[in-house]
Design a protein around this motif. Structure first.
Motif, PDB file in Angstrom:
ATOM      1  N   LYS A  11      51.000  89.409  14.813  1.00 37.74           N
ATOM      2  CA  LYS A  11      51.532  89.891  13.485  1.00 37.74           C
ATOM      3  C   LYS A  11      51.256  88.592  12.811  1.00 37.74           C
ATOM      4  CE  LYS A  11      55.270  91.628  12.954  1.00 37.74           C
ATOM      5  NZ  LYS A  11      56.795  92.359  12.480  1.00 37.74           N
ATOM      6  N   LEU A  12      51.420  88.731  11.729  1.00 35.55           N
ATOM      7  CA  LEU A  12      50.982  87.449  10.404  1.00 35.55           C
ATOM      8  C   LEU A  12      52.398  88.473   9.259  1.00 35.55           C
ATOM      9  CD1 LEU A  12      48.799  85.109   9.278  1.00 35.55           C
ATOM     10  CD2 LEU A  12      50.195  86.714   7.337  1.00 35.55           C
ATOM     11  N   GLU A  13      52.825  88.010   8.549  1.00 37.35           N
ATOM     12  CA  GLU A  13      53.804  87.944   7.673  1.00 37.35           C
ATOM     13  C   GLU A  13      53.920  87.183   6.463  1.00 37.35           C
ATOM     14  OE1 GLU A  13      57.848  90.066   8.526  1.00 37.35           O
ATOM     15  OE2 GLU A  13      57.041  91.415  10.223  1.00 37.35           O
ATOM     16  N   ALA A  14      53.538  87.434   5.058  1.00 36.59           N
ATOM     17  CA  ALA A  14      53.838  86.348   4.215  1.00 36.59           C
ATOM     18  C   ALA A  14      54.038  86.691   2.974  1.00 36.59           C
ATOM     19  CB  ALA A  14      52.388  85.499   3.994  1.00 36.59           C
ATOM     20  N   ASP A  15      54.778  86.357   2.127  1.00 45.39           N
ATOM     21  CA  ASP A  15      55.437  86.605   1.245  1.00 45.39           C
ATOM     22  C   ASP A  15      55.305  85.614   0.080  1.00 45.39           C
ATOM     23  OD1 ASP A  15      55.881  89.237   2.646  1.00 45.39           O
ATOM     24  OD2 ASP A  15      58.243  88.107   2.836  1.00 45.39           O
ATOM     25  N   PHE A  16      55.100  85.945  -0.958  1.00 42.59           N
ATOM     26  CA  PHE A  16      56.143  84.573  -2.138  1.00 42.59           C
ATOM     27  C   PHE A  16      56.534  85.729  -3.485  1.00 42.59           C
ATOM     28  CE2 PHE A  16      54.433  81.841  -5.580  1.00 42.59           C
ATOM     29  CZ  PHE A  16      54.854  81.124  -5.453  1.00 42.59           C
ATOM     30  N   GLY A  17      56.888  85.472  -4.070  1.00 45.63           N
ATOM     31  CA  GLY A  17      57.153  85.650  -5.264  1.00 45.63           C
ATOM     32  C   GLY A  17      58.628  85.690  -6.107  1.00 45.63           C
ATOM     33  N   PHE A  18      58.863  86.012  -7.026  1.00 48.03           N
ATOM     34  CA  PHE A  18      60.638  85.734  -7.420  1.00 48.03           C
ATOM     35  C   PHE A  18      60.606  86.249  -8.385  1.00 48.03           C
ATOM     36  CE2 PHE A  18      56.577  83.389  -8.989  1.00 48.03           C
ATOM     37  CZ  PHE A  18      56.653  83.883 -11.122  1.00 48.03           C
ATOM     38  N   ALA A  86      48.177  91.424   9.687  1.00 53.69           N
ATOM     39  CA  ALA A  86      48.678  90.859   8.100  1.00 53.69           C
ATOM     40  C   ALA A  86      49.411  91.535   7.437  1.00 53.69           C
ATOM     41  CB  ALA A  86      47.853  90.178   7.456  1.00 53.69           C
ATOM     42  N   TYR A  87      50.939  91.480   6.976  1.00 52.07           N
ATOM     43  CA  TYR A  87      52.002  92.311   5.847  1.00 52.07           C
ATOM     44  C   TYR A  87      52.232  91.474   5.062  1.00 52.07           C
ATOM     45  CZ  TYR A  87      52.170  95.628   9.837  1.00 52.07           C
ATOM     46  OH  TYR A  87      51.758  96.609  11.095  1.00 52.07           O
ATOM     47  N   LEU A  88      51.408  91.392   3.337  1.00 45.54           N
ATOM     48  CA  LEU A  88      51.449  90.523   2.570  1.00 45.54           C
ATOM     49  C   LEU A  88      52.442  90.923   1.339  1.00 45.54           C
ATOM     50  CD1 LEU A  88      47.877  89.516   3.034  1.00 45.54           C
ATOM     51  CD2 LEU A  88      49.136  88.176   4.061  1.00 45.54           C
ATOM     52  N   LYS A  89      52.751  90.508   0.877  1.00 44.79           N
ATOM     53  CA  LYS A  89      53.519  90.832  -0.389  1.00 44.79           C
ATOM     54  C   LYS A  89      53.855  89.546  -1.791  1.00 44.79           C
ATOM     55  CE  LYS A  89      57.199  93.436   2.336  1.00 44.79           C
ATOM     56  NZ  LYS A  89      56.955  94.651   2.283  1.00 44.79           N
ATOM     57  N   LYS A  90      53.359  89.861  -2.610  1.00 47.23           N
ATOM     58  CA  LYS A  90      53.820  89.389  -3.792  1.00 47.23           C
ATOM     59  C   LYS A  90      54.449  89.979  -5.178  1.00 47.23           C
ATOM     60  CE  LYS A  90      49.890  90.189  -2.561  1.00 47.23           C
ATOM     61  NZ  LYS A  90      49.449  90.413  -1.233  1.00 47.23           N
ATOM     62  N   PHE A  91      55.605  89.209  -5.779  1.00 41.51           N
ATOM     63  CA  PHE A  91      56.309  90.544  -6.820  1.00 41.51           C
ATOM     64  C   PHE A  91      57.117  89.329  -8.183  1.00 41.51           C
ATOM     65  CE2 PHE A  91      58.185  89.440  -2.688  1.00 41.51           C
ATOM     66  CZ  PHE A  91      58.537  87.900  -2.308  1.00 41.51           C
ATOM     67  N   PHE A  92      56.476  90.086  -8.780  1.00 40.34           N
ATOM     68  CA  PHE A  92      58.139  89.127 -10.587  1.00 40.34           C
ATOM     69  C   PHE A  92      59.435  90.238 -10.019  1.00 40.34           C
ATOM     70  CE2 PHE A  92      53.909  88.175 -12.220  1.00 40.34           C
ATOM     71  CZ  PHE A  92      53.683  87.252 -11.342  1.00 40.34           C
TER      72      PHE A  92
END
Length: 111
Positions: A11-18, A86-92
């Motif tokens: 499994k892969l998880e990757a998050d990027f945001g602020f 792969a679980y990917l998240k991006k957010f503002f």
């Protein structure tokens, strides 16, 4: 990881945001100029998945939106052969620890 010392990827998880206060005059929130979480910062977690696992066999996504139609957040799941995801998240719209995590059969990698 290519030498298989830690076994196959499970499994892969990757998050990027602020968190950023919404301002429809700022480019981050303008759909017409590539604003929104997916188009502006979405490439970072997507790149982690593609460079580690390659092209997925299926992709699913869901998003939340600001009132002007730009996406505030986007969650994606890339599915690969052998039930690897792969679980990917991006957010503002929220604060978060930007990170990546790869679960392997004999260990894990965390950033």
């Amino acid at each position: 990881m290519k030498d298989n010392m830690f076994g196959k990827i499970l499994k892969l998880e990757a998050d990027f945001g602020f968190y950023r206060t919404f301002d429809d005059s700022h480019r981050l929130f303008k759909k017409s100029v590539g604003g929104g979480s997916l188009l502006d910062i979405g490439i970072y977690p997507i790149f982690v998945a593609l460079s580690t696992l390659g092209i997925p066999k299926t992709m699913n996504a869901s998003a939340t939106y600001f009132n002007n139609g730009a996406d505030a957040s986007c969650d994606m799941v890339f599915e690969y052969e052998n039930d690897v995801k792969a679980y990917l998240k991006k957010f503002f719209n929220r604060g978060y620890a930007n990170r990546s995590y790869i679960l392997l059969r004999k260990g894990h990698c965390k950033n």
